[in-house]
Scaffold this active site. Structure first.
Site, PDB file in Angstrom:
ATOM      1  N   CYS A 186      40.224  38.931 -11.546  1.00 54.84           N
ATOM      2  CA  CYS A 186      39.950  38.004 -10.448  1.00 54.84           C
ATOM      3  C   CYS A 186      40.050  36.571 -11.040  1.00 54.84           C
ATOM      4  CB  CYS A 186      38.650  38.348  -9.859  1.00 54.84           C
ATOM      5  SG  CYS A 186      38.179  37.208  -8.643  1.00 54.84           S
ATOM      6  N   GLU A 246       0.808  -1.314  -0.007  1.00 54.66           N
ATOM      7  CA  GLU A 246      -0.111  -0.062   0.112  1.00 54.66           C
ATOM      8  C   GLU A 246       0.927   1.167  -0.001  1.00 54.66           C
ATOM      9  OE1 GLU A 246      -2.236  -0.292   3.547  1.00 54.66           O
ATOM     10  OE2 GLU A 246      -2.892  -2.297   3.207  1.00 54.66           O
ATOM     11  N   ASP A 291       1.208  10.258   4.073  1.00 52.92           N
ATOM     12  CA  ASP A 291       1.952  11.150   5.069  1.00 52.92           C
ATOM     13  C   ASP A 291       0.941  12.081   5.820  1.00 52.92           C
ATOM     14  OD1 ASP A 291       4.173  12.058   6.538  1.00 52.92           O
ATOM     15  OD2 ASP A 291       4.869  13.299   4.995  1.00 52.92           O
ATOM     16  N   TYR A 340      -6.503   1.939   6.337  1.00 52.37           N
ATOM     17  CA  TYR A 340      -5.312   0.813   5.997  1.00 52.37           C
ATOM     18  C   TYR A 340      -5.485  -0.389   6.898  1.00 52.37           C
ATOM     19  CZ  TYR A 340      -3.109   3.486   9.663  1.00 52.37           C
ATOM     20  OH  TYR A 340      -2.286   4.307  10.482  1.00 52.37           O
ATOM     21  N   CYS A 386      32.274  40.777  -6.555  1.00 54.08           N
ATOM     22  CA  CYS A 386      33.894  41.157  -6.653  1.00 54.08           C
ATOM     23  C   CYS A 386      33.798  41.920  -8.195  1.00 54.08           C
ATOM     24  CB  CYS A 386      34.709  39.913  -6.579  1.00 54.08           C
ATOM     25  SG  CYS A 386      36.305  40.439  -7.294  1.00 54.08           S
ATOM     26  N   LYS A 391       2.273   4.580   1.488  1.00 57.45           N
ATOM     27  CA  LYS A 391       1.972   5.201   2.900  1.00 57.45           C
ATOM     28  C   LYS A 391       1.977   6.514   3.177  1.00 57.45           C
ATOM     29  CE  LYS A 391       5.125   5.066   7.214  1.00 57.45           C
ATOM     30  NZ  LYS A 391       4.573   6.500   7.481  1.00 57.45           N
ATOM     31  N   CYS A 421      37.239  40.485  -1.647  1.00 56.52           N
ATOM     32  CA  CYS A 421      37.277  39.328  -2.646  1.00 56.52           C
ATOM     33  C   CYS A 421      38.003  38.350  -1.853  1.00 56.52           C
ATOM     34  CB  CYS A 421      37.082  39.650  -4.127  1.00 56.52           C
ATOM     35  SG  CYS A 421      37.261  38.157  -4.925  1.00 56.52           S
ATOM     36  N   LYS A 440      10.610   3.631   3.107  1.00 58.69           N
ATOM     37  CA  LYS A 440      10.387   4.978   3.040  1.00 58.69           C
ATOM     38  C   LYS A 440      11.262   5.819   2.012  1.00 58.69           C
ATOM     39  CE  LYS A 440       8.970   6.559   7.341  1.00 58.69           C
ATOM     40  NZ  LYS A 440       9.289   7.709   8.320  1.00 58.69           N
ATOM     41  N   CYS A 449      40.701  37.420  -4.913  1.00 63.67           N
ATOM     42  CA  CYS A 449      41.697  38.417  -5.535  1.00 63.67           C
ATOM     43  C   CYS A 449      41.926  39.561  -4.655  1.00 63.67           C
ATOM     44  CB  CYS A 449      41.406  38.819  -6.844  1.00 63.67           C
ATOM     45  SG  CYS A 449      39.983  39.978  -6.923  1.00 63.67           S
TER      46      CYS A 449
HETATM   47  S1  IVH Z   1      -0.202   0.045   8.663  1.00 63.31           S
HETATM   48  C1  IVH Z   1       0.635  -2.067  12.616  1.00 63.31           C
HETATM   49  N1  IVH Z   1      -0.535   1.153   6.225  1.00 63.31           N
HETATM   50  O1  IVH Z   1       2.405   4.875   9.144  1.00 63.31           O
HETATM   51  C2  IVH Z   1       0.812  -1.195  11.836  1.00 63.31           C
HETATM   52  N2  IVH Z   1       0.028   2.503   8.133  1.00 63.31           N
HETATM   53  O2  IVH Z   1       4.638   4.360  11.315  1.00 63.31           O
HETATM   54  C3  IVH Z   1      -0.239  -0.212  11.345  1.00 63.31           C
HETATM   55  N3  IVH Z   1       0.704   4.962   7.638  1.00 63.31           N
HETATM   56  O3  IVH Z   1       1.096   5.461  12.316  1.00 63.31           O
HETATM   57  C4  IVH Z   1       0.151   0.694  10.299  1.00 63.31           C
HETATM   58  N4  IVH Z   1       0.286   4.872   5.546  1.00 63.31           N
HETATM   59  O4  IVH Z   1      -0.351   6.345  10.248  1.00 63.31           O
HETATM   60  C5  IVH Z   1      -0.360   1.479   7.570  1.00 63.31           C
HETATM   61  N5  IVH Z   1      -0.927   2.059   4.215  1.00 63.31           N
HETATM   62  C6  IVH Z   1      -0.340   2.337   5.755  1.00 63.31           C
HETATM   63  C7  IVH Z   1      -0.135   3.431   6.064  1.00 63.31           C
HETATM   64  C8  IVH Z   1       0.298   3.569   7.570  1.00 63.31           C
HETATM   65  C9  IVH Z   1       0.337   5.447   6.468  1.00 63.31           C
HETATM   66  C10 IVH Z   1       1.210   5.338   9.130  1.00 63.31           C
HETATM   67  C11 IVH Z   1       0.232   5.157  10.426  1.00 63.31           C
HETATM   68  C12 IVH Z   1       1.234   4.658  11.211  1.00 63.31           C
HETATM   69  C13 IVH Z   1       2.909   5.164  10.668  1.00 63.31           C
HETATM   70  C14 IVH Z   1       3.604   3.904  10.918  1.00 63.31           C
END
Ligand code: IVH
Length: 668
Positions: free
Chosen positions: A431, A118, A122, A228, A425, A120, A409, A317, A412
């Site tokens: 220079c 999946e 932010d 998730y 300069c 991640k 400078c 990451k 020079c």
């Molecule tokens: S699974 C048991 N899936 O990442 C682990 N986390 O450091 C549960 N996060 O605090 C997390 N996207 O907020 C999972 N597709 C994703 C995610 C995700 C973002 C964040 C989540 C968690 C942090 C983990």
């Protein structure tokens, strides 16, 4: 276990330090330690606590999952803790994650584990409790065990269903709340207008929006949520894999992101990461990597968890972009155009897998604005291939105030002048740091036109010390060049021929070749026209230079300053001594032609001349070439397919002539 007061003291100190830095990171979002330095502190504390568990304090960070619980909301205890994920930053680390899993499960090391991948997201982790299909409570992750009750705020998010499509007695959904890039930009724009502090990134903006006391404000922020996973669940729902769970959630009307897949083996998961990296910019929201999860729930249970994160998942990451370091020194370099650039020499810091030792400080204005000095602790950013830069000071060092660029400078030793935000300069011709650029310009086609003296050869001539300024070109001796690697006798002869030829050049090209700042071809020819020669230009005041043909004070001063520098005058004298003798095309007393003193503008293509040739014909006869149509222009030369200048000329009732008339004027 023996009492050890020193260990107790150290544990106390480290606990306080880690808690303080955690607070700075999570609550103030303003860390003063690099990730590496922080990890070292935690490592040291964990090691000591392992040896002396009796001294581990109740508020030890090892007893938390991270984060912190804020005071302003009611507290919610999560049914089962919200864990965090282990991080991986390289392919090797991901492959190691896969191996560990196989070892733990006693699997064939050559076999393939199925992974669900999946994005991640932010943002901010949240939990949503559904009872009998109704959303009854929502909370932040907080420290993983206890979070904040932000139900009213979460209810304003349109991607969070208030009622599920299926009436399940109890379902804790877990996911991430985000602010998309568009809304983030808009919000900061509004805040800027209102004079409010800006959010550093969409994550902070999402977090700030969820922790609003007034849900109406949250509602205006247009947040989104992607689920998730789930917490503790009732037996009413059945699934064997993470992928099935995600689809089940979707069938209940819960928002999940469509960018996910099942990979057979870790290779496929790495591919997913690479693709996510490519698509990253095109997603409307920010992601900081991908999450790789063992797909089979039964295997997940067998794998269990280790120190607050599951063994069955990892966060792969993208390279981090920022980290903290200390400025050990500030070096000032001089670029090809004479601009002084301050560079911070850093205590080396690993930012996203690259060791960063230097970062640009841009210019004096930036240094002043950010109040940067040597010994300060600073936030450094590296994004893509651009030069790393110092973003801000996170902790002032011993020196108060900002660093000042030198008045002389560093290359020079000549005087440095203030030029807008920059320091420059002015010793353009001698220079050593500017010399290569100056020589390449001097020899270029539209200047002295010394064929064969391009960038590569100039680099070598300067590096071997054969030339130190433009005048030295004319003092090269036969045999000097053929000493250089890859420079045969024939090429030496050719170069000497073009050097010789360049001695006979029109005065305006000679002035242009000197590379006086702001003096392009047009101003060069105006200077010659109004002041006659070097002596005329040299003795003009700033006022005369600026007002004669309306070039303004900035350019006037630049010309004036150029001729005040003794080294520049020396170079010009040596050029003349070597035989460079620019000729003046303006009409001499008693002579006359129809072009001298008249201004011309060209539009459209000519048959018998290129634009350059035609313009030279005019300039050589003392005429002036203009670039924009104005009332004062004497002749508009219209060729084939004239552009908008033609229409404007007609409107202003200017005299429009064709190619034939131009030819007869030049014959006068
Ligand atoms: S699974 C048991 N899936 O990442 C682990 N986390 O450091 C549960 N996060 O605090 C997390 N996207 O907020 C999972 N597709 C994703 C995610 C995700 C973002 C964040 C989540 C968690 C942090 C983990």
């Amino acid at each position: 276990m023996k009492d050890n007061l020193a260990a107790k003291k150290k544990i106390d100190e480290l606990t306080d330090a880690v808690n303080y830095h955690n607070y700075r990171y999570y609550m103030l979002e303003d860390p003063v330690l690099s990730d590496y330095e922080f990890d070292k502190l935690v490592e040291e504390l964990t090691e000591l606590e392992r040896k002396y568990p009796q001294y581990a304090r109740e508020d030890s960070p090892s007893k938390r999952v991270g984060g912190a619980v804020s005071e302003k909301f009611a507290q919610v205890k999560h049914n089962i803790p919200m864990l965090s994920l282990d991080n991986a930053y390289s392919k090797e680390e991901v492959v190691e994650f896969d191996k560990k899993i196989k070892r733990f499960l006693d699997y064939d090391m050559d076999g393939n584990i199925e992974y669900e991948c999946e994005l991640k997201f932010d943002g901010l982790a949240i939990e949503l409790i559904y009872q009998n299909g109704i959303f009854i409570q929502g909370s932040t992750r907080g420290d993983g065990v206890t979070g904040e009750d932000v139900t009213a705020n979460l209810k304003t998010i349109k991607t969070i269903p208030l009622k599920l499509l299926k009436d399940i007695s109890y379902l804790p959904v877990r996911g991430e709340v985000l602010m998309d890039k568009e809304n983030f930009k808009r919000l900061n724009k509004e805040r800027l207008k209102e004079g409010l502090p800006l959010f550093a990134n969409p994550r902070n903006a999402a977090s700030g929006s969820i922790r609003q006391l007034d849900p109406k404000i949250t509602a205006q922020r247009n947040l989104i949520m992607f689920a998730y996973g789930i917490g503790k669940y009732s037996k009413e729902i059945n699934f064997k894999t993470q992928f099935e769970l995600m689809n089940l959630l979707k069938s209940f009307g819960i928002n999940i992101n469509k960018n996910m897949m099942v990979a057979n083996g870790i290779k496929g998961a790495v591919n997913f990461f690479d693709e996510a990296g490519e698509k990253r910019e095109s997603f409307p929201f920010e992601i900081d990597g991908v999450v790789i999860k063992v797909n089979d729930v039964f295997l997940q249970e067998r794998l269990g968890e280790i120190s607050k994160s599951p063994r069955w998942a990892t966060a792969y990451k993208f390279s981090a972009k920022q980290d903290v370091s200390v400025i050990e020194d500030i070096e000032v370099s001089v670029g090809r155009t004479g601009i002084l650039t301050p560079v911070a020499i850093l205590n080396p810091v690993n930012i996203g897998g690259v060791i960063v030792k230097r970062a640009t400080l841009h210019n004096q204005d930036e240094i002043d604005k950010k109040n940067i000095n040597i010994e300060d602790r600073v936030l450094v950013e590296r994004s893509g291939d651009v030069i790393p830069e110092v973003v801000k000071v996170v902790l002032k060092g011993k020196r108060s105030g900002a660093f000042n660029l030198p008045n002389k400078c560093p290359c020079c030793g000549s005087e440095v002048v203030i030029d807008g935000a920059a320091r420059r300069c002015m010793n353009e011709l001698s220079c050593p740091c500017q010399i290569k650029g100056a020589i390449v310009h001097f020899a270029s086609k539209r200047a002295m036109d010394i064929e064969g003296l391009g960038e590569r050869i100039v680099d070598r001539l300067v590096e071997t010390g054969l030339i130190k300024n433009v005048a030295d070109i004319y003092y090269l001796k036969p045999g000097d060049l053929s000493k250089l690697e890859g420079f045969g006798e024939k090429s030496e002869e050719n170069l000497f021929n073009s050097i010789e030829k360049s001695k006979n050049i029109s005065y305006d090209r000679f002035i242009y070749a000197l590379g006086i700042r702001h003096v392009g071809e047009h101003i060069a020819s105006l200077l010659v026209r109004y002041f006659g020669n070097i002596n005329g230009i040299k003795s003009a005041t700033v006022q005369e230079l600026s007002s004669k043909f309306g070039i303004g004070e900035e350019i006037g001063s630049s010309i004036y300053n150029f001729f005040r520098l003794k080294s520049n005058i020396d170079v010009i004298e040596r050029l003349f001594k070597a035989g460079v003798s620019p000729y003046i095309n303006i009409v001499k007393p008693g002579e006359s032609n129809l072009i001298a003193g008249k201004s011309f503008i060209f539009t459209g293509a000519l048959n018998d001349f290129t634009r350059d040739e035609a313009e030279n014909l005019i300039k050589e006869r003392g005429g002036i070439i203009e670039k924009t149509v104005k009332k004062s222009i004497d002749y508009v030369v219209a060729g084939e397919g004239p552009g908008s200048k033609y229409n404007k000329a007609v409107k202003l009732k200017l005299k429009i002539i064709g190619e034939d008339e131009l030819k007869s004027l030049t014959k006068s």
